[in-house]
Design a protein around this motif. Structure first.
Motif, PDB file in Angstrom:
ATOM      1  N   LYS A  41      14.913 -32.659 -81.030  1.00  0.00           N
ATOM      2  CA  LYS A  41      15.123 -31.509 -81.917  1.00  0.00           C
ATOM      3  C   LYS A  41      16.170 -31.830 -82.980  1.00  0.00           C
ATOM      4  CE  LYS A  41      13.966 -27.783 -78.669  1.00  0.00           C
ATOM      5  NZ  LYS A  41      14.506 -26.622 -77.923  1.00  0.00           N
ATOM      6  N   ARG A  42      17.238 -32.522 -82.566  1.00  0.00           N
ATOM      7  CA  ARG A  42      18.304 -32.848 -83.511  1.00  0.00           C
ATOM      8  C   ARG A  42      17.812 -33.809 -84.596  1.00  0.00           C
ATOM      9  NH1 ARG A  42      21.418 -34.932 -80.209  1.00  0.00           N
ATOM     10  NH2 ARG A  42      21.264 -37.140 -80.732  1.00  0.00           N
ATOM     11  N   HIS A  43      17.050 -34.826 -84.198  1.00  0.00           N
ATOM     12  CA  HIS A  43      16.519 -35.781 -85.169  1.00  0.00           C
ATOM     13  C   HIS A  43      15.587 -35.078 -86.170  1.00  0.00           C
ATOM     14  CE1 HIS A  43      18.027 -39.683 -83.945  1.00  0.00           C
ATOM     15  NE2 HIS A  43      17.777 -39.395 -82.675  1.00  0.00           N
ATOM     16  N   LEU A  44      14.739 -34.204 -85.668  1.00  0.00           N
ATOM     17  CA  LEU A  44      13.814 -33.486 -86.553  1.00  0.00           C
ATOM     18  C   LEU A  44      14.575 -32.590 -87.515  1.00  0.00           C
ATOM     19  CD1 LEU A  44      10.944 -32.525 -84.063  1.00  0.00           C
ATOM     20  CD2 LEU A  44      10.864 -34.231 -85.882  1.00  0.00           C
ATOM     21  N   GLN A  45      15.628 -31.941 -87.008  1.00  0.00           N
ATOM     22  CA  GLN A  45      16.428 -31.069 -87.863  1.00  0.00           C
ATOM     23  C   GLN A  45      17.113 -31.868 -88.969  1.00  0.00           C
ATOM     24  OE1 GLN A  45      19.597 -29.015 -85.805  1.00  0.00           O
ATOM     25  NE2 GLN A  45      19.722 -27.406 -87.356  1.00  0.00           N
ATOM     26  N   GLN A  46      17.593 -33.058 -88.632  1.00  0.00           N
ATOM     27  CA  GLN A  46      18.235 -33.907 -89.632  1.00  0.00           C
ATOM     28  C   GLN A  46      17.249 -34.340 -90.719  1.00  0.00           C
ATOM     29  OE1 GLN A  46      19.795 -37.042 -87.149  1.00  0.00           O
ATOM     30  NE2 GLN A  46      21.695 -35.943 -86.672  1.00  0.00           N
ATOM     31  N   GLU A  47      15.969 -34.428 -90.362  1.00  0.00           N
ATOM     32  CA  GLU A  47      14.929 -34.821 -91.319  1.00  0.00           C
ATOM     33  C   GLU A  47      14.276 -33.610 -91.981  1.00  0.00           C
ATOM     34  OE1 GLU A  47      12.236 -37.460 -89.327  1.00  0.00           O
ATOM     35  OE2 GLU A  47      13.843 -38.743 -88.571  1.00  0.00           O
ATOM     36  N   GLY A  48      14.833 -32.419 -91.731  1.00  0.00           N
ATOM     37  CA  GLY A  48      14.328 -31.217 -92.378  1.00  0.00           C
ATOM     38  C   GLY A  48      13.030 -30.691 -91.807  1.00  0.00           C
ATOM     39  N   ALA A  49      12.787 -30.972 -90.530  1.00  0.00           N
ATOM     40  CA  ALA A  49      11.539 -30.533 -89.901  1.00  0.00           C
ATOM     41  C   ALA A  49      11.852 -29.884 -88.558  1.00  0.00           C
ATOM     42  CB  ALA A  49      10.593 -31.717 -89.709  1.00  0.00           C
TER      43      ALA A  49
ATOM     44  N   ARG B  44       7.419 -48.829 -93.179  1.00  0.00           N
ATOM     45  CA  ARG B  44       7.063 -47.435 -93.447  1.00  0.00           C
ATOM     46  C   ARG B  44       7.467 -46.540 -92.279  1.00  0.00           C
ATOM     47  NH1 ARG B  44       1.137 -46.961 -96.335  1.00  0.00           N
ATOM     48  NH2 ARG B  44       1.601 -48.170 -98.209  1.00  0.00           N
ATOM     49  N   ARG B  45       7.267 -47.044 -91.067  1.00  0.00           N
ATOM     50  CA  ARG B  45       7.583 -46.255 -89.887  1.00  0.00           C
ATOM     51  C   ARG B  45       9.085 -46.006 -89.793  1.00  0.00           C
ATOM     52  NH1 ARG B  45       4.359 -48.581 -85.232  1.00  0.00           N
ATOM     53  NH2 ARG B  45       2.713 -47.594 -86.466  1.00  0.00           N
ATOM     54  N   ILE B  46       9.868 -47.038 -90.115  1.00  0.00           N
ATOM     55  CA  ILE B  46      11.322 -46.882 -90.082  1.00  0.00           C
ATOM     56  C   ILE B  46      11.779 -45.884 -91.131  1.00  0.00           C
ATOM     57  CG2 ILE B  46      13.501 -48.066 -90.532  1.00  0.00           C
ATOM     58  CD1 ILE B  46      12.303 -50.558 -89.268  1.00  0.00           C
ATOM     59  N   SER B  47      11.242 -46.009 -92.351  1.00  0.00           N
ATOM     60  CA  SER B  47      11.677 -45.133 -93.444  1.00  0.00           C
ATOM     61  C   SER B  47      11.215 -43.700 -93.249  1.00  0.00           C
ATOM     62  CB  SER B  47      11.163 -45.673 -94.786  1.00  0.00           C
ATOM     63  OG  SER B  47       9.750 -45.649 -94.822  1.00  0.00           O
ATOM     64  N   SER B  48      10.096 -43.490 -92.545  1.00  0.00           N
ATOM     65  CA  SER B  48       9.566 -42.140 -92.374  1.00  0.00           C
ATOM     66  C   SER B  48      10.239 -41.382 -91.243  1.00  0.00           C
ATOM     67  CB  SER B  48       8.058 -42.189 -92.137  1.00  0.00           C
ATOM     68  OG  SER B  48       7.759 -42.978 -91.011  1.00  0.00           O
ATOM     69  N   GLY B  49      10.888 -42.110 -90.303  1.00  0.00           N
ATOM     70  CA  GLY B  49      11.680 -41.464 -89.277  1.00  0.00           C
ATOM     71  C   GLY B  49      10.889 -40.888 -88.121  1.00  0.00           C
ATOM     72  N   VAL B  50      11.568 -40.032 -87.339  1.00  0.00           N
ATOM     73  CA  VAL B  50      11.003 -39.448 -86.134  1.00  0.00           C
ATOM     74  C   VAL B  50       9.850 -38.505 -86.463  1.00  0.00           C
ATOM     75  CG1 VAL B  50      11.508 -37.924 -84.168  1.00  0.00           C
ATOM     76  CG2 VAL B  50      13.143 -39.690 -84.832  1.00  0.00           C
ATOM     77  N   THR B  51       9.926 -37.846 -87.591  1.00  0.00           N
ATOM     78  CA  THR B  51       8.871 -36.902 -87.974  1.00  0.00           C
ATOM     79  C   THR B  51       7.503 -37.572 -87.975  1.00  0.00           C
ATOM     80  OG1 THR B  51      10.384 -35.605 -89.340  1.00  0.00           O
ATOM     81  CG2 THR B  51       8.040 -35.365 -89.794  1.00  0.00           C
ATOM     82  N   ALA B  52       7.423 -38.772 -88.542  1.00  0.00           N
ATOM     83  CA  ALA B  52       6.150 -39.493 -88.591  1.00  0.00           C
ATOM     84  C   ALA B  52       5.667 -39.857 -87.193  1.00  0.00           C
ATOM     85  CB  ALA B  52       6.289 -40.744 -89.450  1.00  0.00           C
ATOM     86  N   ASP B  53       6.617 -40.203 -86.298  1.00  0.00           N
ATOM     87  CA  ASP B  53       6.237 -40.540 -84.921  1.00  0.00           C
ATOM     88  C   ASP B  53       5.655 -39.323 -84.203  1.00  0.00           C
ATOM     89  OD1 ASP B  53       6.988 -43.204 -85.081  1.00  0.00           O
ATOM     90  OD2 ASP B  53       9.053 -42.779 -84.510  1.00  0.00           O
ATOM     91  N   VAL B  54       6.259 -38.157 -84.435  1.00  0.00           N
ATOM     92  CA  VAL B  54       5.746 -36.927 -83.828  1.00  0.00           C
ATOM     93  C   VAL B  54       4.354 -36.618 -84.366  1.00  0.00           C
ATOM     94  CG1 VAL B  54       6.083 -34.432 -83.588  1.00  0.00           C
ATOM     95  CG2 VAL B  54       8.045 -35.979 -83.415  1.00  0.00           C
ATOM     96  N   GLU B  55       4.182 -36.778 -85.680  1.00  0.00           N
ATOM     97  CA  GLU B  55       2.870 -36.517 -86.279  1.00  0.00           C
ATOM     98  C   GLU B  55       1.815 -37.453 -85.711  1.00  0.00           C
ATOM     99  OE1 GLU B  55       4.305 -34.891 -90.681  1.00  0.00           O
ATOM    100  OE2 GLU B  55       3.919 -37.018 -90.359  1.00  0.00           O
TER     101      GLU B  55
END
Length: 306
Positions: free
Chosen positions: A236-244, A197-208
């Protein structure tokens, strides 16, 4: 939930309206149901059933350990109640619970504290009641009839917290279906599920996750980047790629945390504003109105009336 309220006469299409789900989806073990879909179902229930809140307890009593899959079977196979409790809290995200659950000890008493989910008051109250009753049922199924005295103990309303209290000595009790090998296997698979789940949710989930762990502190981008072992630019770039964006995530965190704190009857609006990093109560009130359409004091009053 659909089965329960269908038995009360509510049609399945009405219950599932706006969820994007069908009856066949519910019968398909490969269907992934999102939190927002379940929340829409709860909203439909509250809209369709006049006394829906009164049914939350009966609904919670339908969540037997077998409904939780690997997580539930892992608890049953633990050696003691204490081991099962540790496993349950560690992998709580694998359950249906929307409420936060914390454990503490007070003298010879063990206390499970339930935090209402930061949602609309009526939805939050419904889910809190369901989650608390489901937790009590789970412990009763693990321990057996000796837990009935706790289930049948008096309920106190209007308290400052939502707690289930039981004797701490219960933690030492051996479980009747203990199996160390099966328990270890279930925990390993729970760990793998969390990892996927952590891998599929990406950096956004880690920030949350970082934001939730920094309660009462104003989040800073540099600290989050250091926590994730990356540069601010890369974050910032990773979040932007994930739409956040970091700013949006902070806003969402403050919005949900504000709702959670306002549901605690012993906190003043001014105290909550300070905890969330606002310069004054007025600025917090303006932000809360922008998030939820009502003032913090009105939201708090609405919560107290439930």
């Amino acid at each position: 939930m659909v089965d329960y309220f269908q038995a009360l006469g509510v049609s399945v299409p009405r219950l599932l309206a706006g969820t994007g789900l069908t009856q066949s989806n519910l019968n398909d073990p490969d269907t992934d149901i999102l939190a927002r879909q379940e929340l829409r179902l709860v909203a439909n229930i509250l809209a369709q059933v006049s006394d829906a809140q009164a049914h939350a307890t009966a609904l919670g009593n339908r969540y037997h350990y077998s409904a939780y899959g690997l997580w539930g079977y892992g608890l049953v196979c633990c050696n003691t109640v204490e081991q099962a409790l540790a496993l349950a809290l560690k992998y709580l995200p694998l359950t249906y619970a929307f409420s936060g659950v914390d454990y503490r000890e007070d003298g010879d008493q063990a206390v499970l504290s339930f935090t209402p989910p930061p949602l609309e008051p009526d939805i939050s109250q419904f889910l809190l009641a369901r989650d608390m009753v489901a937790a009590v049922l789970l412990v009763r199924e693990l321990v057996g009839d000796s837990f009935n005295q706790i289930v049948n103990s008096p309920v106190s309303y209007g308290a400052g917290s939502n707690d289930v209290v039981f004797p701490k000595k219960l933690l030492d009790r051996s479980l009747p279906q203990a199996n160390a090998v099966t328990a270890a296997m279930c925990e390993q698979q729970c760990r793998e599920l969390i990892h996927r789940r952590r891998i599929s949710s990406g950096v956004t989930a880690d920030v949350e996750q970082f934001l939730r762990g920094q309660r009462w502190q104003k989040p800073v981008l540099a600290e989050v980047a250091q926590y994730l072992n990356m540069s601010e630019r890369s974050l910032k770039r990773h979040l932007q790629q994930e739409g956040a964006s970091f700013r949006e995530l902070v806003e969402q965190y403050r919005s949900s945390e504000a709702c959670r704190l306002l549901q605690q009857h012993d906190l003043l609006v001014s105290e909550i504003a300070l905890r969330l990093g606002f310069s004054d109560t007025s600025t917090f009130s303006q932000a809360f109105k922008r998030w939820h359409g009502i003032s913090p004091s009105s939201y708090q009053k609405k919560c107290r009336n439930l």
